[in-house]
Design an enzyme around this catalytic site. Structure first.
Site, short mmCIF file in Angstrom:
data_model
loop_
_atom_site.label_atom_id
_atom_site.label_comp_id
_atom_site.label_asym_id
_atom_site.label_seq_id
_atom_site.Cartn_x
_atom_site.Cartn_y
_atom_site.Cartn_z
N ASP A 191 23.57 51.59 -38.82
CA ASP A 191 23.64 52.72 -39.70
C ASP A 191 23.19 54.10 -38.56
O ASP A 191 21.83 53.96 -38.21
CB ASP A 191 22.64 52.89 -41.03
CG ASP A 191 22.57 54.20 -41.43
OD1 ASP A 191 23.36 55.18 -41.26
OD2 ASP A 191 21.71 54.30 -42.52
N HIS A 360 10.81 65.56 -49.85
CA HIS A 360 11.82 64.42 -50.03
C HIS A 360 11.94 63.86 -48.64
O HIS A 360 11.41 64.29 -47.36
CB HIS A 360 13.26 65.24 -49.86
CG HIS A 360 14.44 64.36 -49.80
ND1 HIS A 360 14.75 63.48 -50.71
CD2 HIS A 360 15.34 64.32 -48.86
CE1 HIS A 360 15.91 62.63 -50.39
NE2 HIS A 360 16.13 63.07 -49.39
N HIS A 364 17.52 56.96 -44.56
CA HIS A 364 18.26 56.44 -43.42
C HIS A 364 17.17 56.52 -42.13
O HIS A 364 16.52 57.45 -41.92
CB HIS A 364 19.44 57.29 -43.07
CG HIS A 364 20.55 57.24 -44.01
ND1 HIS A 364 21.51 56.45 -44.07
CD2 HIS A 364 20.76 58.39 -44.92
CE1 HIS A 364 22.22 56.51 -45.06
NE2 HIS A 364 21.65 57.68 -45.79
ZN LIG Z 1 23.29 54.74 -48.86
#
Ligand SMILES: [Zn+2]
Length: 555
Positions: A191, A360, A364
């Protein structure tokens, strides 16, 4: 005996953030990893969603063993109905992901076979042996895949972060990633979303503290905009509501649906009496209420956009209320969000948003977490996935710093295949054919019927408006039997229209009269004359280029 080739074909997600889908095939056997949508940007006028081009996938001579879904975000599951309608195969996903997929596919009236899998469970599908590995992400029940193939093991991280104190205790299974690393991994697909960000993503648990600090002394209502699938965040918000003696009203269809699903599965723990209906919420003293709402991207018509515009929201803003954006702004939505923040402030709300305070955190991995993943898995080959080219390139740089050879890193975009094959010196990887990877627009019931040409028309119509000229021509004499009548939309406000259109009509009549009596009988020539005259007219009078449609009726 030579073994078949192992082939990777990214259909989406490499070159953009969204519409993730990657085909892995070994000879004729194949699996598809993820099947998501992309949300349209502001230039894609009228488009609901964007999906990968499945036309090639539909005709491939393969035996598709399954759809492997890493988690339940729309950019990983949203295109399933479209892919399933061209190719059926069982869907494999974790419990919560299955629940979300089931909800979606049931609405579509499609036949499907859904199989629940658990972390560290292994499946044999043709030549592939697939193990699911737990990863932490901004939705519960995320999984990565370890795919053993006859040519070696592939690791696909899905979307992940490494949170050592995740809210639900479900940590990224570093031990198992490391074991695969020790056994030898052919390729890592990892990712790249946050590859430009240094350090590590803040733990979800830390956000609870900031949220509490922001809410503690509020005397009015508290509205919190969050992603409806971010159950961990919602858990923290529910816990806080309890702690601060507030009741929770759920605003927005997906908020209601997802919370119901998560509570049924025991993923979200909140007592029944925490939640109240609208009628009760209206009656409640303001310091007793927390509203969890969708629309964190302030999309037109969303709950937050309506609240900001005071456009008949179920519960309007009062002076002294606090609105918290506990979410990131997806690139492209910044202006809409900024407008919403201004609108809320104008009504007297105190607005808190992620950029200004720690309300927040991303789901990721940042650079440091990406490094750890590479170092644990120690792949021979590295392919950055999930990101625009800039994110993929940054991730590739990180991989080089971790000691992966430049020639073993593949920065590729949608449609570019990678071939792994057996050679005398072991397994080699190379770029295979590059297929055209279109983005397919979905608009209402139409899938792919809006292409570049229609989009250009829409942009021109949106930018400059349209003028239609209707004229009836007497074929026998070449005289104008009626008209020209002009209708325009999106050009000029009504009060300025009449004199302008009168002038335009006179100009058209004059231009038509310039033709010889014989030429005036030609309807095509009249049409062309009207088109050119109107274009010139609007350029001269307004410096604008509306779309001109001449219609000549003959009698
Ligand atoms: Zn996702």
């Amino acid at each position: 005996m030579t073994l078949p080739q192992l082939k990777i074909l990214p259909l989406g997600g490499l070159g953009e953030i969204g519409m993730n889908a990657m085909l892995v095939s070994y000879g004729r056997d194949a699996i598809l990893i993820d099947c998501g949508v992309l949300f349209p940007d502001t230039e894609m006028l009228g488009i609901d969603i964007v999906i990968p081009d499945f036309s090639h996938f539909a005709t491939l001579d393969i035996d598709l063993h399954g759809y492997m879904i890493t988690h339940g975000h729309e950019d990983h599951i949203g295109a399933l109905p479209y892919a399933l309608s061209v190719r059926t195969a069982p869907i494999y996903a974790s419990r919560f992901t299955c629940a979300l997929i089931k909800q979606k596919l049931t609405e579509w009236n499609l036949k499907f076979s859904l199989q629940e899998v658990a972390p560290r469970e292994t499946l044999d599908l043709g030549p592939f042996q697939i193990e699911f590995l737990r990863v932490t992400h901004s939705i519960p029940d995320g999984l990565a895949l370890a795919i053993r193939t006859p040519l070696g093991t592939l690791i696909h991280t899905g979307d992940f972060k490494i949170d050592h104190v995740p809210l639900d205790g479900e940590k990224t299974d570093l031990a198992r990633f490391s074991e695969y690393g020790e056994q030898g991994v052919l390729a890592l697909f990892s990712d790249s979303t946050n590859s430009e960000l240094e350090g590590t993503a803040v733990s979800e648990t830390a956000i609870g503290t900031s949220l509490e600090a922001a809410m503690r002394d509020v005397g009015g209502r508290i509205f919190v905009a969050a992603f409806a699938s971010h159950i961990h965040r919602i858990q923290q918000l529910c816990d806080l509501a309890r702690k601060l003696d507030r009741y929770v009203f759920l605003n927005g269809r997906s908020m209601v649906q997802n919370i119901r699903l998560a509570r049924e599965l025991g993923i979200l723990k909140a007592p029944d009496d925490l939640f109240i209906e609208l009628a009760e919420a209206k009656e409640l003293p303001v310091h007793k209420l927390m509203v969890l709402t969708t629309g964190s991207q302030a999309e037109p018509g969303s709950a937050i956009a309506r609240l900001a515009l005071a456009d008949h929201p179920p519960l309007p803003i009062n002076v002294g209320d606090v609105v918290i954006f506990s979410s990131r702004s997806i690139p492209g939505n910044e202006r809409a969000i900024s407008k919403a923040i201004n609108g809320l402030m104008r009504q007297g709300a105190h607005v808190l948003y992620a950029r200004a305070s720690q309300l927040h955190t991303s789901g990721h991995a940042h650079k440091e977490e990406q490094r750890l993943m590479i170092n644990l898995v120690k792949p021979n080959f590295f392919v950055p996935i999930h990101g625009e080219l800039r994110h993929l390139s940054h991730h590739a740089k990180t991989a080089r710093e971790c000691g992966i050879n430049e020639e073993n890193i593949f920065v590729i975009e949608d449609g570019q295949t990678i071939i792994f094959e057996q050679t005398q010196n072991g397994i080699a990887a190379s770029r295979g054919d590059k297929l055209e990877a279109r983005k397919v627009f979905v608009d209402g019931k139409g899938v792919g019927d809006v292409g570049d040409i229609v989009m250009r028309d829409r942009q021109q119509l949106a930018n400059a408006g349209i003028v239609i000229c209707v004229l009836t021509l007497d074929l026998a004499t070449g005289e104008i039997a009626s008209g020209p009548d002009l209708i325009c939309r999106g050009i000029i406000e009504l009060e300025h229209q009449v004199p302008l259109l009168e002038e335009a009509k006179t100009t058209i009549e004059k231009a038509l009269l310039e033709h010889t009596p014989q030429a005036r009988k030609d309807p095509d020539l009249s049409k062309e004359t009207i088109r050119l005259t109107l274009r010139r007219f609007f350029r001269k009078t307004l410096q604008r280029k509306p779309v001109v449609i001449p219609m000549v009726i003959t009698v």
